[in-house]
Scaffold this motif. Structure first.
Motif, mmCIF file in Angstrom:
data_model
loop_
_atom_site.group_PDB
_atom_site.id
_atom_site.type_symbol
_atom_site.label_atom_id
_atom_site.label_comp_id
_atom_site.label_asym_id
_atom_site.label_seq_id
_atom_site.Cartn_x
_atom_site.Cartn_y
_atom_site.Cartn_z
ATOM 1 N N MET A 1 36.110 48.844 34.672
ATOM 2 C CA MET A 1 35.256 48.129 33.972
ATOM 3 C C MET A 1 35.033 46.958 34.881
ATOM 4 N N ILE A 2 33.739 46.582 35.028
ATOM 5 C CA ILE A 2 33.516 45.475 35.979
ATOM 6 C C ILE A 2 33.393 43.896 35.187
ATOM 7 N N ARG A 3 33.667 42.988 35.889
ATOM 8 C CA ARG A 3 33.532 41.740 35.080
ATOM 9 C C ARG A 3 33.550 40.502 36.128
ATOM 10 N N PHE A 4 33.051 39.303 35.750
ATOM 11 C CA PHE A 4 33.236 38.298 36.389
ATOM 12 C C PHE A 4 34.693 37.803 36.439
ATOM 13 N N ILE A 5 35.010 37.527 37.633
ATOM 14 C CA ILE A 5 36.379 36.806 37.878
ATOM 15 C C ILE A 5 36.436 35.528 38.662
ATOM 16 N N THR A 6 37.415 34.844 38.750
ATOM 17 C CA THR A 6 37.750 33.731 39.312
ATOM 18 C C THR A 6 37.889 34.006 40.854
ATOM 19 N N ALA A 7 37.585 32.976 41.745
ATOM 20 C CA ALA A 7 37.794 33.092 43.064
ATOM 21 C C ALA A 7 39.536 33.217 43.209
ATOM 22 N N GLN A 8 40.277 32.484 42.492
ATOM 23 C CA GLN A 8 41.825 32.615 42.602
ATOM 24 C C GLN A 8 42.334 34.135 42.512
ATOM 25 N N GLN A 9 41.516 34.932 41.649
ATOM 26 C CA GLN A 9 41.797 36.244 41.411
ATOM 27 C C GLN A 9 41.363 37.237 42.520
ATOM 28 N N THR A 10 40.606 36.768 43.391
ATOM 29 C CA THR A 10 40.178 37.526 44.511
ATOM 30 C C THR A 10 41.141 37.378 45.744
ATOM 31 N N LEU A 11 42.126 36.392 45.745
ATOM 32 C CA LEU A 11 43.044 36.392 46.951
ATOM 33 C C LEU A 11 43.834 37.182 47.196
ATOM 34 N N THR A 12 44.613 37.951 46.258
ATOM 35 C CA THR A 12 45.425 38.948 46.643
ATOM 36 C C THR A 12 45.010 39.997 47.497
ATOM 37 N N LEU A 13 43.722 40.629 47.013
ATOM 38 C CA LEU A 13 43.190 41.507 47.686
ATOM 39 C C LEU A 13 42.725 41.265 48.957
ATOM 40 N N ARG A 14 41.876 40.038 49.080
ATOM 41 C CA ARG A 14 41.388 39.402 50.248
ATOM 42 C C ARG A 14 42.610 39.502 51.256
ATOM 43 N N SER A 15 43.822 39.003 50.751
ATOM 44 C CA SER A 15 44.941 38.919 51.974
ATOM 45 C C SER A 15 45.236 40.266 52.273
ATOM 46 N N LEU A 16 45.462 41.207 51.409
ATOM 47 C CA LEU A 16 45.934 42.643 51.646
ATOM 48 C C LEU A 16 45.129 43.342 52.438
ATOM 49 N N ILE A 52 37.205 43.825 44.670
ATOM 50 C CA ILE A 52 36.431 42.821 44.552
ATOM 51 C C ILE A 52 35.486 42.426 45.338
ATOM 52 N N LEU A 53 34.547 41.403 44.904
ATOM 53 C CA LEU A 53 33.395 40.909 46.043
ATOM 54 C C LEU A 53 33.079 39.682 45.567
ATOM 55 N N THR A 54 32.425 38.727 46.598
ATOM 56 C CA THR A 54 32.096 37.456 46.224
ATOM 57 C C THR A 54 30.678 37.441 46.676
ATOM 58 N N CYS A 55 29.777 36.788 46.081
ATOM 59 C CA CYS A 55 28.349 36.509 46.466
ATOM 60 C C CYS A 55 28.125 35.108 46.403
ATOM 61 N N MET A 56 27.387 34.378 47.572
ATOM 62 C CA MET A 56 27.081 33.013 47.559
ATOM 63 C C MET A 56 25.707 32.918 47.895
ATOM 64 N N LEU A 70 26.958 38.490 50.692
ATOM 65 C CA LEU A 70 28.049 39.148 50.213
ATOM 66 C C LEU A 70 29.306 38.791 51.112
ATOM 67 N N ARG A 71 30.484 38.424 50.564
ATOM 68 C CA ARG A 71 31.371 38.163 51.517
ATOM 69 C C ARG A 71 32.953 38.712 50.574
ATOM 70 N N GLY A 72 33.840 39.007 51.454
ATOM 71 C CA GLY A 72 34.919 39.442 50.969
ATOM 72 C C GLY A 72 35.262 40.697 50.039
ATOM 73 N N MET A 73 34.305 41.696 50.280
ATOM 74 C CA MET A 73 34.412 42.755 49.450
ATOM 75 C C MET A 73 35.695 43.556 49.953
ATOM 76 N N ALA A 74 36.564 43.703 49.080
ATOM 77 C CA ALA A 74 37.704 44.677 49.175
ATOM 78 C C ALA A 74 38.162 45.476 48.053
ATOM 79 N N THR A 75 38.780 46.466 48.373
ATOM 80 C CA THR A 75 39.397 47.725 47.392
ATOM 81 C C THR A 75 40.694 48.097 48.038
ATOM 82 N N HIS A 76 41.531 48.001 46.899
ATOM 83 C CA HIS A 76 43.055 48.270 47.129
ATOM 84 C C HIS A 76 43.089 49.621 47.718
ATOM 85 N N PRO A 77 43.938 49.623 48.778
ATOM 86 C CA PRO A 77 44.069 51.071 49.567
ATOM 87 C C PRO A 77 44.320 52.056 48.770
#
Length: 144
Positions: A1-16, A52-56, A70-77
């Motif tokens: 399921m795809i949905r809008f998320i907060t910036a905070q929710q992106t951080l774990t995958l961005r880091s990893l 996740i992904l971010t669009c600005m 597009l920034r910060g597109m990431a998929t868990h390994p």
């Protein structure tokens, strides 16, 4: 399921995935909380955020039209090669085109991701360059 998320929710995958385990506080983008920026997430049936992904809103100097970056597109390994990233990116494109009337999307792509983006119709608009601490990239874009 795809949905809008907060910036905070992106951080774990961005880091990893994108920042080699840097503290999450160091994975925040300058434009994360600007009202025109949005974040999308792909959730599994178990409600696990795996992509996740971010669009600005950010026009590229080479193309004089309204654009998003597009920034910060990431998929868990553990969840790669299942089509989640393509679904997520296509959902972002549909939102940009149909809801916001945006004409194109652009971004800096890592060399490892070139085939993925090319398969989705993105084209190169720069030569390869290095982002210190992250690695080689090329700018890509797609008219929507």
């Amino acid at each position: 399921m795809i949905r809008f998320i907060t910036a905070q929710q992106t951080l774990t995958l961005r880091s990893l995935v994108l920042r080699d385990g840097l503290p999450e506080a160091e994975c925040i983008f300058d434009h994360d909380t600007i009202p025109t920026t949005f974040h999308l997430g792909y959730f599994t049936n178990n409600n696990e955020l795996v992509c996740i992904l971010t669009c600005m809103k950010d026009n590229h100097g080479k193309i004089p039209k309204d654009a998003y970056r597009l920034r910060g597109m990431a998929t868990h390994p553990d969840h790669r090669r299942k089509g989640y990233a393509a679904e997520l990116l296509n959902a972002a494109i549909e939102h940009l085109k149909n809801q916001l009337g945006i004409e194109y999307m652009w971004f800096n792509a890592r060399t490892i991701a070139f085939p993925f983006y090319e398969a989705l119709g993105f084209e190169f608009i720069s030569d390869e360059f290095d982002i210190p601490g992250i690695g080689p990239h090329r700018e890509m874009y797609k008219l929507l």
